[in-house]
Scaffold this active site. Structure first.
Site, PDB file in Angstrom:
ATOM      1  N   CYS A   1      -0.074 -11.262   7.607  1.00 44.15           N
ATOM      2  CA  CYS A   1      -0.058 -10.182   6.620  1.00 44.15           C
ATOM      3  C   CYS A   1       1.365  -9.699   6.366  1.00 44.15           C
ATOM      4  CB  CYS A   1      -0.941  -9.029   7.095  1.00 44.15           C
ATOM      5  SG  CYS A   1      -1.076  -7.669   5.914  1.00 44.15           S
TER       6      CYS A   1
ATOM      7  N   CYS B   1      -8.267  -5.818  11.023  1.00 47.08           N
ATOM      8  CA  CYS B   1      -8.591  -4.815  10.011  1.00 47.08           C
ATOM      9  C   CYS B   1      -9.760  -5.215   9.124  1.00 47.08           C
ATOM     10  CB  CYS B   1      -7.361  -4.492   9.167  1.00 47.08           C
ATOM     11  SG  CYS B   1      -6.822  -5.806   8.069  1.00 47.08           S
TER      12      CYS B   1
END
EC number: 2.8.1.13
Length: 352
Positions: free
Chosen positions: A101, A194
């Site tokens: 990410c 997440c």
């Protein structure tokens, strides 16, 4: 300086944005919408970019008196992070989605858009330090240090990054947030992947990949000790949840040693068989010549071991002076000189 503050809705990014304002920068806040899951819109939901996170980020921006926007990067996140995560597990690797990410979303998609809009830097709440020359260093808070998940960023990405929290502990950040009357001062940290808010990675992968049954084989005897529904649900070094129908012949605990996606075979063995002394990494960021003595870290919250690293063609070869146990292909290896990050890469193969 005109800077873009990435605001997740947590305490770290809120205080980072506040410090950027205090430093005299022209700050704009942005929250990244990375999920289109209906779950993320439910009040009280946990996970990636929930509606409550967006609201918390907006409230913080309002208190700071800065403009605030929401950027929809869900498609890019799906392609560059989630799909890569699934493909890695399907191929028998163990990826770190936070590293990915940072590489492809925060300091690529967001940074590229920010620069195109005239911003000069992106501010985040990462616990790490940056020297004026772009050298990345560990945070002063060893328990919250995030230099590992930033350790594969390229120099041009770091040149446009700002980490205002690197010289503070997490406790100090929370105290400051309370003093600034930020509602997120006591907001809990996020610990799960997440986009897998329930924490069941194996179950989440099963929904994506479907059942792929196969045997669990003992490396010592070749015996079949059990069966599984999908090799992708296992990671190298795993001990619990092996679904063994019978104990090993020597009665000792067994750990996952290898995952073969082609045959859907999971190979298990004794703990000492997990020892790794050599790593080969690709997608490396390594601007050094010759053999370099350093310290190697192979897990986000793991320790370091002495090592020697050297570039070989397009690869980075890391020889560990002290073996590490249970290191898997797909993880990142980040190399340090004291608290200074020298570079890193993504582990492709390991050896004893």
């Amino acid at each position: 300086m005109r800077v873009l503050a990435a605001m997740s809705g947590g305490v770290d990014s809120a205080v980072a944005a506040a410090r950027a304002v205090d430093a005299g920068h022209d700050v704009t806040g942005v929250h990244l919408a990375l999920s289109r899951s209906p779950e993320s819109d439910r009040t009280g939901a946990r996970g990636c970019c929930t509606i409550e996170d967006a609201r918390d980020a907006r409230r913080a921006a309002d208190i700071l008196g800065i403009p605030f926007y929401v950027w929809d990067l869900a498609d890019r996140f799906e392609t560059d992070v989630i799909e890569e995560f699934v493909e890695s597990y399907a191929a028998g690797r163990t990826p770190n989605p936070c590293v990915r990410c940072n590489e492809r979303i925060k300091f690529a998609a967001v940074l590229d858009k920010a620069l195109a809009l005239g911003f000069e830097a992106v501010v985040t709440g990462h616990h790490a330090r940056l020297d004026p020359d772009g050298t990345l260093r560990r945070s002063v808070d060893p328990d919250k240090d995030q230099s590992y998940v930033l350790g594969t960023l390229r120099p041009e990405q770091l040149a446009a990054a700002r980490f205002p929290l690197g010289d503070s502990t997490k406790a100090q950040v929370r105290v400051e947030a309370a003093e600034r009357r930020l509602a997120v001062a006591d907001k809990p940290d996020s610990h799960d992947i997440c986009f897998i808010s329930h924490g069941d990675t194996g179950g989440w992968l099963r929904e994506r990949l479907g059942p792929r049954p196969g045997p669990v084989i003992d490396a010592t005897t070749g015996q079949t000790l059990g069966h599984h529904d999908g090799a992708y649900a296992f990671t190298v070094g795993q001990r619990r949840g092996l679904k063994l129908g019978r104990p090993a012949a020597d009665g000792r605990p067994r750990y996952v040693l290898d995952i073969s996606p082609v045959t859907s075979t999971v190979t298990v063995g004794p703990a000492e068989a997990l020892d790794v002394r050599r790593l080969v990494a690709d997608r490396a960021v390594w601007p050094h010549e010759g053999a370099v003595s350093c310290l190697a870290q192979v897990r986000a919250h793991g320790g370091v071991v002495p090592a020697v690293a050297q570039a070989r063609d397009e690869e980075l070869v890391v020889t560990l002076t002290t073996p590490v146990r249970g290191t898997a292909a797909g993880q990142a290896v980040v190399l340090y000189d004291g608290d200074r990050v020298l570079g890193g890469g993504h582990i492709r193969t390991t050896g004893g």
